[in-house]
Design an enzyme around this catalytic site. Structure first.
Site, short mmCIF file in Angstrom:
data_model
loop_
_atom_site.label_atom_id
_atom_site.label_comp_id
_atom_site.label_asym_id
_atom_site.label_seq_id
_atom_site.Cartn_x
_atom_site.Cartn_y
_atom_site.Cartn_z
N LYS B 76 41.04 35.73 22.84
CA LYS B 76 40.86 37.00 23.56
C LYS B 76 41.81 38.03 22.97
O LYS B 76 42.97 37.71 22.65
CB LYS B 76 41.14 36.79 25.05
CG LYS B 76 40.84 38.02 25.92
CD LYS B 76 41.04 37.72 27.42
CE LYS B 76 40.71 38.92 28.29
NZ LYS B 76 40.89 38.64 29.73
N SER B 151 37.10 39.98 32.90
CA SER B 151 37.35 40.74 31.70
C SER B 151 37.18 39.94 30.40
O SER B 151 37.05 40.54 29.34
CB SER B 151 38.78 41.30 31.73
OG SER B 151 39.73 40.26 31.66
N SER B 175 39.05 36.68 35.81
CA SER B 175 38.60 37.09 34.48
C SER B 175 38.24 35.96 33.53
O SER B 175 37.68 36.21 32.47
CB SER B 175 39.66 37.99 33.82
OG SER B 175 39.59 39.28 34.36
#
Lengths: 501, 484
Positions: B76, B151, B175
């Site tokens: 990420k 997210s 997330s």
């Protein structure tokens, strides 16, 4: 109309750790800009603070030295504001729960004019740990500002007093006492030029016994002289303002040493809302009793306790005791020079406060740089006590020790035992080499006196006929004849007796 | 190969049936072909990826390979990785090349894993649809008109589309779990403090936690073994013995007590999601589990509490993005204040600015007690609900998100509707508990449904066991989107 001055101080003492409060970067002063700014100091994305144990230890020591409560847990909070030299956009500080709670500091306020010296206890509100910001450099950047983050993250202990001081003299006595204490317990180097000890002074005036007036805060004073000037100016300004029907607005002000004036930096209206909240990156700081006790064991005898002991045990005056405890080095020197010879305390104190301090002053040195050792001075004091040397002889010994040990002594110093310069030459060696031993043998002195009387019959007659002033003449002759080594008191006594006939 | 488990890949690599370079190229080619539509990656750097693959092959050749050596993973874009552009999905960091490795990154580097690239995400991890990314929305591989969740939407899409073997995410309010659910993959948010936050760009420090996202619980366990562990650079990292999260995978579930919180099955839950979750519970009963009705009465306050605390912390955490030292600075400004204002106005997107303003407000003088302090008190009550619930059960289950993936743009105008997408996940972050999501079926629109499993503190190994046993009995987790 009389006014009462009310003063409280906030002092930022830079803690003497090698690394920063929340990272391993060095705290050494004077490095090239940003060479001591690591990822944490730069506040790069993703970095986190890790508390420096050494900073906490120093805070605890301060708390113990001021009889304060050590709070456990204490909590780190973020103080949020934007400034280019504040890299995270917040300063990690402590708000609701500081590591050190209420304490107290006893100060000696010196005599000023007709006012007597006196002692006073100033209450400490709290002391908390926080990080310093970096520096904005406004020069040399052609209309731009340079940012140096070497100082960012340096550990500070902010020490807050109650508004207990009632004069500039008290405020300065407090600041000096605090300055002595933090160096004494080894938590701050106290270097004011380098910003290691900075004072914010809150000043207000009121009618005696009335409500507290509105205060203005003079920021960042880094010398006691400026503090005195700033307070004097500010107090007069506030009194003038009030007496002219004006009102004091709460404000933060700066002192300009060039003009000797204070001017407002920002008013209460532009005060920041710092939006304090507990820093979620740091857990509450829990301090165990064991750790506190272990640190208590490392604390030296504190200045106040020493002063009391010097007065009570050694019979020194309060004044002498306070001078000898002005720094840890001074007190250590005194105690080492005195050794077991407690009865010599007064003369030892006189030498240190007198000759030693004066010489240090002349040479621009401080106690830590004193060229002679306490053992050397102690050796000399012993020879004064046992009558081996006279006071004038002692001065000669002292001067010789000082000159010999002074750094960079040119070659050709005195020769002792064949070597040109001997480190830490003892008083005995100097007395021996320079023949300073005083003659206290009554027979020898009587012989000298007899010879002088015989050789100066006419002057003796004049003396005996009432010309008293001639006594000095005989003393001079006798001292000369003894090469200055006769015990002066003994010599006087014998001369007086023999001249009387 | 793209459907192989990490264990299988590791065996193939160790047996030299395939090299890490070949495997890395395979994924890089897939990314080149599919990423233009999915937008799952923000930054690729095949030079670094292949250099890591070559190093892994050398290590494997020496027989010194570890569990993940040579396996291509995606990270990420919230983790700083040395030499990699690290944007956090924001224009603010559009050109920021990280000069150091986050703890998670160095753990994977030490293990010999290959970094394929940095995955897309909501800006500063603020969002539930990946639509707030400065680098554009991510498409759900199951339906390109739908969001992947957020997210960690880029990671979820990359794992679902087999654009990496597995990947990392972070979870502040859901997330990891919500995008895992919406993309039909498995994701685990560990207990707060299990994975170091060092080098992970902070959103809300007291809630942020990194975790693995993969195609199975077994894979998650192997990833967590590498990610977890004490790190002295994070003061909230927990000092505990290293554990093997795969150790209990094979344990039978006989006697497992599953708590079903009433509040998670009430109004607001869409029927198809509820049905899929209930079917999963029925499967667990077949595996020997029993079901307990529990209540988490304060969990209904999770969203308001979260939207006070997370923005409060974020408003402070994001202050460092001021245009002074790094990151975006407005090209023109008149003075310092103007520089700050313009840089932040232009560098941050709308959702980030909204949360900075909320956070600034709730911390302001006069509002702090009413909002921030009050929220902290309720946070404790929410955590207490779980403590009581775990007196009666071993794990808690429910839906991960109230609906399957919604369409791009569908909730863009209504932040509150968007926030409700995390209604079942947020309480877990507030309590600091571990939570995970695994695929458990499909909704009416053919989109994946996630089953949320919430464990007690440090019960990751047991949760992985619970998930793994289900995945042995079902095949939802091995379904792939069409065309993959």
């Amino acid at each position: 109309m009389t006014w009462e001055i009310v003063i409280g101080l906030e002092v930022h003492a830079q803690l003497s750790t090698n690394s920063k409060i929340f990272s391993g970067a060095s705290t050494a002063f004077g490095a090239e800009p940003n060479t001591q700014a690591d990822a944490v100091s730069l506040a790069l994305p993703g970095v986190l603070p890790v508390l420096n144990r050494g900073a906490v230890e120093r805070a605890i020591k301060f708390g113990l030295a001021t009889g304060a409560r050590i709070n456990s847990p204490s909590v780190f909070a973020r103080k949020n504001y934007f400034y280019p030299d504040l890299p995270k956009g917040y300063q990690i500080s402590q708000m609701d729960l500081p590591v050190v709670g209420q304490g107290a500091l006893t100060i000696q306020v010196p005599a000023v004019g007709k006012a007597q010296a006196y002692e006073k206890v100033v209450r400490l509100t709290r002391a908390h740990l926080e990080e310093d910001a970096g520096k904005s450099l406004h020069e040399d950047f052609h209309g731009m500002t340079g940012i140096d983050l070497n100082r960012a993250g340096t550990p500070l202990l902010e020490i807050v007093s109650e508004p207990d001081m009632r004069s500039a003299a008290e405020a300065i006595a407090y600041a000096k006492t605090l300055h002595t204490l933090v160096r004494w317990i080894g938590i701050c180097d106290g270097n004011m030029q380098e910003g290691s000890f900075r004072c914010d002074v809150n000043v207000s005036v009121r009618r005696p016994g009335g409500e507290l007036g509105t205060r203005r805060e003079i920021k960042n004073l880094n010398s006691f002289k400026f503090m005195q000037q700033a307070i004097d100016y500010e107090v007069q300004w506030q009194i003038d303002t009030l007496e002219n029907g004006g009102k004091i607005q709460q404000a933060t002000i700066l002192f300009n040493p060039d003009t000797g004036e204070t001017r407002a930096m920002r008013s209460k209206e532009d005060a920041h809302d710092y939006r304090y909240f507990p820093d979620p990156d740091l857990l509450p700081l829990v301090i165990g009793k064991e750790w506190i006790e272990q640190l208590r064991g490392t604390l030296p005898e504190l200045p106040q306790a020493k002063q009391a002991r010097y007065v009570g045990e050694l019979g020194l005056s309060a004044y002498d005791a306070s001078i000898l405890t002005a720094s840890r080095e001074m007190a250590d020197f005194f105690e080492a020079a005195l050794g077991d010879a407690k009865s010599q305390a007064k003369i030892c104190a006189n030498w240190i406060i007198g000759e030693v301090s004066a010489q240090l002053n002349r040479d621009g040195l401080d106690m830590a740089q004193c060229p002679i050792t306490a053992q050397q001075l102690g050796g000399m004091l012993k020879r004064i006590a046992d009558g081996t040397i006279s006071n004038s002889g002692a001065k000669e010994v002292f001067r010789t020790m000082w000159e010999t040990q002074k750094p960079h002594v040119p070659t050709g110093g005195i020769t002792v035992g064949g070597s040109a310069i001997v480190q830490f030459i003892s008083a005995d060696e100097i007395i021996e080499a320079k023949g300073l031993k005083q003659v206290s043998d009554a027979g020898a002195i009587e012989k000298i006196v007899d010879e002088i009387i015989a050789a100066n019959a006419d002057k003796v007659a004049e003396y005996r006929s009432g010309k008293d002033k001639l006594f000095g003449f005989f003393v001079g002759l006798a001292m000369k004849a003894s090469k200055g080594q006769a015990n002066p008191a003994q010599m006087n006594e014998i001369l007086k007796r023999k001249l009387a006939g | 190969m793209i459907n192989a488990s990490l264990k299988q890949l590791s065996a193939e690599l160790a047996a030299k049936k395939i090299s890490s370079v070949e495997l890395t190229r395979l994924y890089l080619d897939r990314i080149a072909a599919l990423n233009p539509q999915l937008n799952a990656y923000i930054t690729l750097n095949s030079e670094i990826s292949l250099a890591q693959a070559r190093a892994a092959d050398a290590r494997l050749a020496q027989g010194k390979g570890a569990a993940l050596t040579g396996i291509p993973l995606a990270q990420k874009d919230i983790f700083c990785a040395k030499g990699w552009r690290t944007t956090c999905g924001s224009r603010m960091l559009e050109n920021f090349i990280a000069p150091y490795d986050a703890h998670v990154i160095s753990q994977f580097n030490n293990a010999g894993a290959v970094n394929l690239g940095k995955t897309n995400m909501d800006e500063f991890a603020m969002g539930s649809s990946n639509e707030t990314s400065y680098f554009g929305a991510v498409k759900n591989p199951w339906n390109h008109a739908a969001v992947p969740g957020g997210s960690s939407g880029g990671t979820a899409a990359a794992v679902a589309a087999r654009l990496c073997a597995a990947a990392t995410g972070t979870d502040t309010g859901g997330s990891i779990r919500q995008p895992a659910a919406l993309c039909g993959i498995s994701g685990l948010k560990p207990t707060y403090g299990v994975v170091s936050r060092y080098g992970m760009i902070a959103f809300a420090s007291s809630l942020d936690q990194a975790g693995p996202m993969a195609r199975s619980a077994e894979d998650l366990a192997l990833l967590l073994n590498v990610m977890a562990g004490f790190d002295e650079r994070d003061s909230t990292s927990l000092q505990r013995d290293q554990e093997d999260y795969a150790r209990d995978l094979a344990q039978p579930l006989q006697g497992l007590r599953i708590g079903l919180p009433r509040e998670f099955f009430a109004a607001g839950l869409s029927g198809d999601v509820g049905a899929a979750v209930e079917a999963a519970i029925a499967e667990y009963k077949k595996l020997g589990a029993t079901v307990v009705d529990i209540s988490l009465p304060n969990s209904r306050l999770s969203i308001p509490v979260y939207y006070v605390l997370a923005p409060a912390e974020a408003s402070s955490n994001l202050s460092r993005f001021d245009g002074v030292r790094y990151g975006y600075r407005a090209p023109e400004y008149s003075d310092l204040t103007d520089m700050y204002e313009k840089s932040r106005a232009q560098g941050f997107g709308a959702e980030v600015k909204r949360r900075i303003m909320i956070g600034t407000y709730v911390l302001s003088h006069g509002y702090y007690d009413a909002y921030y302090l009050q929220a902290q008190k309720i946070r404790r009550l929410i955590a207490q609900d779980f403590v009581e619930a775990y007196q009666q059960c071993d794990v808690i289950m429910g839906p991960t998100s109230p609906t399957t993936a919604f369409n791009l743009g569908e909730k863009g105008d209504d932040p509150v509707q968007m926030y409700l997408s995390d209604i079942y996940t947020i309480a877990v972050n507030l309590a600091g508990l571990p939570g995970m999501s695994i695929p458990c079926g499909f909704g009416a629109n053919g989109m994946p449904v996630g089953l949320q499993i919430i464990g007690n503190y440090f019960d990751e190994a047991r949760m992985l066991n619970v998930a793994h046993q289900y995945q042995l009995a079902t095949d939802w987790h091995s379904r792939a989107p069409q065309g993959i």
